[in-house]
Scaffold this motif. Structure first.
Motif: not given
Length: 209
Positions: A9, A12-14, A24, A26, A192, A197
């Motif tokens: 992992k 997260m971003t968009q 959203p 991941t 999510a 991370k």
């Protein structure tokens, strides 16, 4: 073609869809993974494929791990995980990358949730707590009574209450694949994903479409 990968992992971003709505996402560094072993119903009693991920120096592995990989002429890998499959259409040594999935496909993601340490019943299970009146100024986050007195005279195993929270294996089902970057081994999933991370993630084809 087998659809399963091991990854890490990233965070997260968009991204924005065609209508300009923020989604959203991941990001997961998925693969490349190598097939290190195949289990067959005739021998082991079930069908599965073992994948390896994360190249590492051979000095960091035990003799058994190293022998297991060298027997199939595979370079040392840090992580080995097994995926159950219905159809064995793959060979030992094959390389799997993010292109085994397609944009719009649904996948199930398994990871280890964030550990929260010791937590009370209100935070861990959403207990209501005690009344905040009639002199109970210090009991509004206490779990309250744990059961009857004489019978059974004890608390049953598994009863909800304060204890260690998080750090459990969690599977999130039917996440949508919205981004695939084969050059950087990136997989973008809408929503999510369990874990922090850098946490280890297992991705496979969704059981419920």
């Amino acid at each position: 073609m087998m659809k399963g990968l091991i990854g890490k992992k990233i965070g997260m971003t968009q991204i924005f869809d065609d209508q300009g709505v923020a989604q959203p996402v991941t990001l997961i560094e998925a693969g490349p993974c190598y097939v290190t072993q195949i289990r067959q119903p005739e021998k082991e009693g079930y069908s599965s494929v073992q994948l390896g991920f994360g190249e590492i120096h051979e000095k960091r592995l035990t003799g058994g791990q190293l022998g297991h990989l060298k027997a199939n002429d595979i370079s040392p890998l840090r992580i080995l995980r097994e995926f159950r499959v219905k159809k064995l259409d793959i060979n030992v040594g094959e390389k799997l990358t993010v292109d085994v999935f397609t944009v719009g496909e649904r996948v199930d993601v398994t990871g280890i949730s964030k550990g929260k340490g010791f937590a009370g019943g209100v935070k861990r299970y959403g207990f209501r707590g005690g009344p905040k009146t009639h002199g109970q100024s210090d009991r509004h986050r206490a779990p309250g009574s744990r059961g009857a007195g004489t019978t059974p005279g004890r608390v049953f195993k598994g009863a909800r209450g304060p204890g260690h929270m998080g750090n459990n294996q969690v599977t999130v089902q039917a996440l949508k694949v919205v981004l695939i970057d084969n050059e950087r081994n990136l997989l973008g999933l809408r929503g999510a994903v369990p874990g922090s991370k850098g946490g280890l993630i297992m991705i496979k084809e969704a059981r419920k479409q």
